[in-house]
Design a protein around this motif. Structure first.
Motif, PDB file in Angstrom:
ATOM      1  N   ASN A  59       1.062  -1.058  -0.033  1.00  0.00           N
ATOM      2  CA  ASN A  59       0.000   0.023   0.186  1.00  0.00           C
ATOM      3  C   ASN A  59       0.828   1.268  -0.155  1.00  0.00           C
ATOM      4  O   ASN A  59       2.079   1.467   1.026  1.00  0.00           O
ATOM      5  CB  ASN A  59      -1.166  -0.379   1.365  1.00  0.00           C
ATOM      6  N   SER A  60       0.601   2.345  -1.254  1.00  0.00           N
ATOM      7  CA  SER A  60       1.726   3.354  -1.048  1.00  0.00           C
ATOM      8  C   SER A  60       3.062   3.136  -0.600  1.00  0.00           C
ATOM      9  O   SER A  60       3.732   3.397  -0.534  1.00  0.00           O
ATOM     10  CB  SER A  60       0.791   4.501  -0.689  1.00  0.00           C
ATOM     11  N   GLY A  61       3.710   2.337  -1.529  1.00  0.00           N
ATOM     12  CA  GLY A  61       4.934   2.032  -1.444  1.00  0.00           C
ATOM     13  C   GLY A  61       5.453   1.045  -0.448  1.00  0.00           C
ATOM     14  O   GLY A  61       6.523   0.721  -0.404  1.00  0.00           O
ATOM     15  N   TYR A  62       4.639   0.579   0.645  1.00  0.00           N
ATOM     16  CA  TYR A  62       4.659   0.012   1.271  1.00  0.00           C
ATOM     17  C   TYR A  62       4.165  -1.292   1.493  1.00  0.00           C
ATOM     18  O   TYR A  62       3.623  -1.259   1.132  1.00  0.00           O
ATOM     19  CB  TYR A  62       4.433   0.598   3.358  1.00  0.00           C
ATOM     20  N   TRP A  63       5.305  -2.623   2.649  1.00  0.00           N
ATOM     21  CA  TRP A  63       4.618  -3.374   3.175  1.00  0.00           C
ATOM     22  C   TRP A  63       3.250  -3.301   4.213  1.00  0.00           C
ATOM     23  O   TRP A  63       4.455  -2.674   5.351  1.00  0.00           O
ATOM     24  CB  TRP A  63       5.138  -4.662   2.950  1.00  0.00           C
ATOM     25  N   VAL A  64       2.066  -4.348   4.724  1.00  0.00           N
ATOM     26  CA  VAL A  64       1.873  -3.677   5.598  1.00  0.00           C
ATOM     27  C   VAL A  64       1.394  -5.792   6.069  1.00  0.00           C
ATOM     28  O   VAL A  64       1.653  -6.053   5.237  1.00  0.00           O
ATOM     29  CB  VAL A  64       0.053  -2.996   5.774  1.00  0.00           C
ATOM     30  N   ALA A  65       1.539  -5.296   6.889  1.00  0.00           N
ATOM     31  CA  ALA A  65       1.474  -7.107   7.536  1.00  0.00           C
ATOM     32  C   ALA A  65       0.756  -7.033   8.334  1.00  0.00           C
ATOM     33  O   ALA A  65       0.616  -6.543   9.748  1.00  0.00           O
ATOM     34  CB  ALA A  65       2.850  -7.645   8.087  1.00  0.00           C
ATOM     35  N   LEU A  66      -0.772  -7.485   8.288  1.00  0.00           N
ATOM     36  CA  LEU A  66      -1.751  -7.530   9.681  1.00  0.00           C
ATOM     37  C   LEU A  66      -2.068  -8.654  10.340  1.00  0.00           C
ATOM     38  O   LEU A  66      -2.144  -9.948   9.483  1.00  0.00           O
ATOM     39  CB  LEU A  66      -3.118  -7.276   8.362  1.00  0.00           C
ATOM     40  N   CYS A  67      -2.198  -8.829  11.752  1.00  0.00           N
ATOM     41  CA  CYS A  67      -2.104  -9.649  11.884  1.00  0.00           C
ATOM     42  C   CYS A  67      -3.732 -10.238  12.352  1.00  0.00           C
ATOM     43  O   CYS A  67      -4.169  -9.852  13.051  1.00  0.00           O
ATOM     44  CB  CYS A  67      -1.654 -10.210  13.500  1.00  0.00           C
ATOM     45  N   LEU A  68      -4.689 -11.259  11.318  1.00  0.00           N
ATOM     46  CA  LEU A  68      -6.222 -11.774  11.508  1.00  0.00           C
ATOM     47  C   LEU A  68      -6.236 -11.944  13.299  1.00  0.00           C
ATOM     48  O   LEU A  68      -7.175 -12.148  13.659  1.00  0.00           O
ATOM     49  CB  LEU A  68      -6.426 -13.017  11.163  1.00  0.00           C
ATOM     50  N   GLU A  69      -5.434 -12.690  14.473  1.00  0.00           N
ATOM     51  CA  GLU A  69      -5.967 -12.898  15.703  1.00  0.00           C
ATOM     52  C   GLU A  69      -5.893 -11.813  16.266  1.00  0.00           C
ATOM     53  O   GLU A  69      -6.825 -11.654  17.224  1.00  0.00           O
ATOM     54  CB  GLU A  69      -4.807 -13.887  16.074  1.00  0.00           C
ATOM     55  N   ASN A  70      -5.653 -10.111  16.290  1.00  0.00           N
ATOM     56  CA  ASN A  70      -5.539  -9.685  17.267  1.00  0.00           C
ATOM     57  C   ASN A  70      -5.005  -8.533  16.016  1.00  0.00           C
ATOM     58  O   ASN A  70      -5.480  -7.328  17.071  1.00  0.00           O
ATOM     59  CB  ASN A  70      -4.102  -9.156  18.159  1.00  0.00           C
ATOM     60  N   GLY A  71      -5.308  -8.384  15.066  1.00  0.00           N
ATOM     61  CA  GLY A  71      -5.674  -6.940  14.303  1.00  0.00           C
ATOM     62  C   GLY A  71      -4.552  -6.092  14.539  1.00  0.00           C
ATOM     63  O   GLY A  71      -4.409  -4.886  14.718  1.00  0.00           O
ATOM     64  N   ILE A  72      -3.252  -6.941  15.282  1.00  0.00           N
ATOM     65  CA  ILE A  72      -2.408  -5.471  14.951  1.00  0.00           C
ATOM     66  C   ILE A  72      -1.036  -5.722  13.777  1.00  0.00           C
ATOM     67  O   ILE A  72      -1.239  -6.290  13.183  1.00  0.00           O
ATOM     68  CB  ILE A  72      -1.042  -6.103  16.199  1.00  0.00           C
ATOM     69  N   VAL A  73      -1.038  -4.483  13.722  1.00  0.00           N
ATOM     70  CA  VAL A  73      -0.365  -4.322  11.820  1.00  0.00           C
ATOM     71  C   VAL A  73       1.539  -4.289  12.358  1.00  0.00           C
ATOM     72  O   VAL A  73       1.883  -3.266  13.367  1.00  0.00           O
ATOM     73  CB  VAL A  73      -1.158  -3.034  11.314  1.00  0.00           C
ATOM     74  N   GLY A  74       2.375  -4.335  11.085  1.00  0.00           N
ATOM     75  CA  GLY A  74       3.996  -4.006  10.885  1.00  0.00           C
ATOM     76  C   GLY A  74       4.001  -3.457   9.564  1.00  0.00           C
ATOM     77  O   GLY A  74       3.422  -4.023   8.956  1.00  0.00           O
ATOM     78  N   GLN A  75       5.006  -2.469   8.876  1.00  0.00           N
ATOM     79  CA  GLN A  75       4.285  -1.268   7.741  1.00  0.00           C
ATOM     80  C   GLN A  75       5.909  -1.662   7.452  1.00  0.00           C
ATOM     81  O   GLN A  75       6.961  -1.192   8.936  1.00  0.00           O
ATOM     82  CB  GLN A  75       4.233  -0.498   8.185  1.00  0.00           C
ATOM     83  N   GLY A  76       6.380  -2.166   6.862  1.00  0.00           N
ATOM     84  CA  GLY A  76       8.404  -1.844   6.191  1.00  0.00           C
ATOM     85  C   GLY A  76       7.786  -1.082   4.787  1.00  0.00           C
ATOM     86  O   GLY A  76       6.996  -1.897   4.136  1.00  0.00           O
TER      87      GLY A  76
END
Length: 84
Positions: free
Chosen positions: A11-28
């Motif tokens: 998304n917008s040049g970055y990768w976003v990782a979403l954890c389905l179990e708790n809704g926490i995200v990380g971006q890189g």
């Protein structure tokens, strides 16, 4: 060791990782970095979760997952709507 389900998207040049179990995200800048940041965020959350009594966690809903996967399309659709 806990196992989590992760959804990755660019998304917008970055990768976003979403954890389905708790809704926490990380971006890189790449998939590996996004997953690394997500792992760090989950570890931080778990520390707080274990030490605080008013912290809750729950899996994300199908609607939230759908929004995560298609948010960019919604933005493009609204931009097209504004141009009309």
């Amino acid at each position: 060791m806990n196992f989590y389900t992760v959804v990755l998207r660019k998304n917008s040049g970055y990768w976003v990782a979403l954890c389905l179990e708790n809704g926490i995200v990380g971006q890189g800048n790449n998939q590996e970095d996004a997953i690394k940041k997500l792992k760090e965020a989950i570890e931080s959350f778990e520390i707080v979760y274990e030490s605080e009594s008013n912290i809750y966690k729950s899996p994300i809903s199908i609607d939230e997952l759908h929004e995560f996967l298609f948010v960019e399309e919604k933005e493009q659709d609204s931009e097209q709507f504004v141009r009309c």
